[in-house]
Design an enzyme around this catalytic site. Structure first.
Site, short mmCIF file in Angstrom:
data_model
loop_
_atom_site.label_atom_id
_atom_site.label_comp_id
_atom_site.label_asym_id
_atom_site.label_seq_id
_atom_site.Cartn_x
_atom_site.Cartn_y
_atom_site.Cartn_z
N HIS A 95 6.92 -38.65 13.44
CA HIS A 95 5.85 -37.65 13.48
C HIS A 95 5.69 -36.98 12.10
O HIS A 95 4.58 -36.92 11.57
CB HIS A 95 6.18 -36.60 14.56
CG HIS A 95 5.21 -35.47 14.67
ND1 HIS A 95 4.34 -35.33 15.72
CD2 HIS A 95 4.97 -34.41 13.85
CE1 HIS A 95 3.61 -34.25 15.54
NE2 HIS A 95 3.98 -33.67 14.41
N GLU A 96 6.81 -36.53 11.55
CA GLU A 96 6.72 -35.84 10.25
C GLU A 96 6.29 -36.80 9.14
O GLU A 96 5.49 -36.45 8.27
CB GLU A 96 8.06 -35.18 9.89
CG GLU A 96 8.48 -34.05 10.81
CD GLU A 96 7.39 -33.00 11.01
OE1 GLU A 96 6.57 -32.77 10.09
OE2 GLU A 96 7.34 -32.41 12.10
N LYS A 112 0.84 -1.21 0.00
CA LYS A 112 0.00 0.00 0.00
C LYS A 112 0.87 1.25 0.00
O LYS A 112 0.67 2.16 -0.81
CB LYS A 112 -0.93 0.00 1.23
CG LYS A 112 -1.92 -1.15 1.23
CD LYS A 112 -2.85 -1.11 2.41
CE LYS A 112 -2.13 -1.34 3.72
NZ LYS A 112 -1.51 -2.67 3.82
#
Ligand code: ADP
Ligand code: MG
Ligand code: ZN
Length: 610
Positions: free
Chosen positions: A429-430, A212
């Site tokens: 986990h991943e 902006k």
């Protein structure tokens, strides 16, 4: 012409030094003569000795003391005094020594001198100090006392911002709207001939970092008319009324320079709703400033050629009066860039950086869904920094990929020591996330899996990248997301029969997804298409307000729990069925620490063909 009075201000320390010098000077010149005993007091016996030695010259008797002049050993005459004693022989002794009796010996300087040192000098001193202080204060408030409350709006003329629309990638609609305004200021007759009048004000709204401020600067670069730029926070002053005075001054300057553009950045700092709830003094000041702004905007007619631009990332908090027709009646949305926009922004910022010929911006663009222009600019810069660190003279694809992760997840924590067992849990986990994602229909492909810890606190993560830009999420997509998010914890359970704290972020995300589905997207059978929550600020933090009864809210909580539990069950099922594959993938990840989506798919396919 760019005026910046701040540069001419002297630091506060300067005045302190001046004051100290004056003080020291006064001390040295005036006080010694006041303080030092011009009249020396001696004991009566000393006085008698002096008489005996015939050194006493004149003697005067006071009511309670004897004042006399006497020579010292070197022959210099000074004034002495001593107490009165009942001494009958004193007159005889004095007569004998040849001393003179006088009426009075002045023990003080002339009355004029003592008046000057006692009264005039201190007053002069304090007047000077006072002047310095008031000038200092005025300077700190911007301008000297004569120009109390002048606005410090910087005046930009074209070349000075150095930005043009070419520097703003994407944002074509915003550029189009702004170009019209610029064109109006150049050829007002074209518009007048047909009877069109341009909006007085346009408001750029959008999330932070979408360009902006950059767009406004580009307008300044393109406009070839004077461009006044000021930030909303600059109106917020120490004293009530100063902000309003600045607004008045800003518009006075603008009227003199018309046609011109006035840009108020971060207008929400002054344009907040006037609810009077806070009630403290600061609020008053803001309200006065806002009122002045409204008055000024009404006061001049658009035909004069003053266009007011403003930018904000909290449009919903703006006072309704500001958005009324005749004020900021045109809204220019400046949204987060889409894929095309992101690639364009990456390219604009890569222009000033030496890039390897093989660099593929499209991949980077796809991996950065949701990133703002500012973040993309940062990614290019981080990549360039990494290339330097690696001793290379061009930026490669790896640099870019790594910097995407840096900007999204933080730096790698190379030194972090994680024991083997924990590392194993993190790897499973991943892989849990990744494997679940791969087994679900229509889930985004896995792009990368890593168990290198990050400074952000992430111990590892799985990155999925959509093949193409998406603007809509279906119910199935969101349910998939829930299953993928619960996949990490599910893997821990299936393999280690234990659960760890490592899933906290997943849990939070899953809860948010499930909640949003119910309360905002009308995706639950139980509640149907009913809005149960509103988002307070779409562009900043996604904080929401409840729109339902407490009872309903409790039922929403129960529904969220149910949805997550179902997703979790599904993840457990997938991973239990694919246990062998999961072991192999996790082993590979443990060894490599980072595997790409391609490697991941290779292992998956080998398995499937067996
Ligand atoms: P905002 O004012 O919307 O918060 P800024 O205009 O200050 O954001 O943007 C910050 C930086 O991000 C810019 O200086 C620029 O480097 C980069 N940027 C943002 N959007 C774009 C874009 N569309 N094209 C090129 N650069 C951009
Ligand atoms: Mg800004
Ligand atoms: Zn996880």
């Amino acid at each position: 012409m760019k005026t910046d009075p701040k540069n001419t201000r002297k630091p506060l320390a300067f005045y302190y030094v001046i004051a100290m010098l004056v003080l020291m000077l006064l001390n040295a010149l005036v006080f010694p003569s006041l303080m030092s005993p011009r009249v020396r007091e001696v004991s009566y016996s000393e006085f008698l000795t002096m008489i005996e030695e015939k050194r006493v010259q004149e003697v005067a008797m006071d009511t309670d003391q004897i004042v006399f002049t006497a020579q010292n050993a070197e022959g210099d005459v000074s004034i002495y005094k001593t107490g009165l004693w009942p001494d009958e022989k004193l007159v005889d002794r004095l007569n004998e020594s040849g001393a003179q009796f006088t009426a009075a010996i002045p023990t003080q300087d002339s009355p004029l001198l003592s008046f000057i040192t006692g009264w005039v000098l201190p007053i002069v001193f304090f007047v000077i100090i006072g002047q310095l202080m008031s000038r200092m204060l005025a300077k700190r408030m911007g301008g000297n006392a004569m120009q109390f409350g002048k606005s410090n709006a910087k005046v930009y003329v074209e070349s000075q911002t150095g930005k043009t629309f070419a520097d703003v990638a994407g944002q074509d609609e915003a550029k189009e709207a702004l170009r019209e305004i610029v064109d109006f200021l150049h050829n007002p007759d074209k518009y007048k001939a047909i009877g069109a009048s341009l909006p007085k004000g346009a408001l750029l709204v959008g999330p932070p970092g979408t360009g902006k401020t950059l767009l406004a600067k580009a307008v300044a670069g393109e406009a070839k008319v004077p461009f006044f730029s000021i930030s909303g926070s600059e109106f917020v002053e120490m004293f009530v009324g100063m902000g309003a005075a600045k607004v008045r001054d800003l518009f006075k300057q603008a009227a003199e320079k018309a046609p011109c553009i006035v840009f108020i950045d971060e207008i929400d700092t002054i344009g907040k709703k006037r609810d009077g709830a806070q009630g403290m003094g600061g609020n008053d000041e803001r309200e006065q400033t806002l009122n002045q702004l409204l008055t000024e905007m009404d006061g001049f007619d658009g035909a004069k050629g003053v266009v007011i631009l403003a930018a904000t990332n909290r449009p919903e908090s703006l006072d309704k009066a500001l958005l009324r027709p005749g004020r900021f009646d045109r809204r220019i949305p400046v949204e987060l860039p889409d894929l095309q926009g992101r690639v364009a922004i990456l390219k604009v910022h890569a222009k000033n950086v030496k890039m390897d010929a093989q660099v593929d911006f499209d991949t980077i663009g796809r991996a950065t869904s949701g990133a703002s222009g500012a973040e993309l600019a940062n990614i290019i810069n981080e990549a360039a920094l990494r290339a330097v660190r690696m001793g290379r003279d061009t930026v490669t694809q790896t640099d870019l990929e790594e910097s995407v992760e840096t900007v999204i997840a933080g730096y790698q924590r190379k030194g972090a020591v994680i024991n083997e067992r924990e590392k194993k849990i993190i790897a499973y986990h991943e892989i849990g996330h990744a494997l679940v994602a791969a087994r679900l229909k229509d889930a985004a492909p896995v792009h990368k899996i890593t168990i290198i810890p990050r400074t952000s606190g992430a111990l590892g993560y799985t990155m999925q990248v959509e093949e193409e830009e998406r603007v809509l999420m279906s119910r199935a997509d969101m349910l998939n997301q829930l299953v993928i998010l619960t996949g990490g914890r599910a893997a821990e359970e299936v393999v280690f029969h234990t659960i760890t704290s490592g899933a906290s972020n997943d849990i939070e995300k899953a809860t948010n997804v499930a909640r949003t589905m119910i309360t905002r997207y009308g995706m639950s059978d139980q509640f149907g298409m009913v809005a149960l929550e509103t988002v307070n600020n779409p562009y900043l933090s996604a904080d929401t307000s409840l729109m339902c009864s407490q009872d309903t809210s409790a039922r929403v909580d129960a529904e969220v729990q149910k949805m997550i539990a179902q997703a979790h069950d599904k993840a457990i099922e997938i991973l239990t069925n694919d246990r062998d594959l999961m072991d192999r993938l996790a082993g590979h990840l443990l060894e490599k620490e980072t595997i790409t989506g391609v490697e991941f798919m290779e292992i998956m396919e080998k398995e499937d063909h067996q």
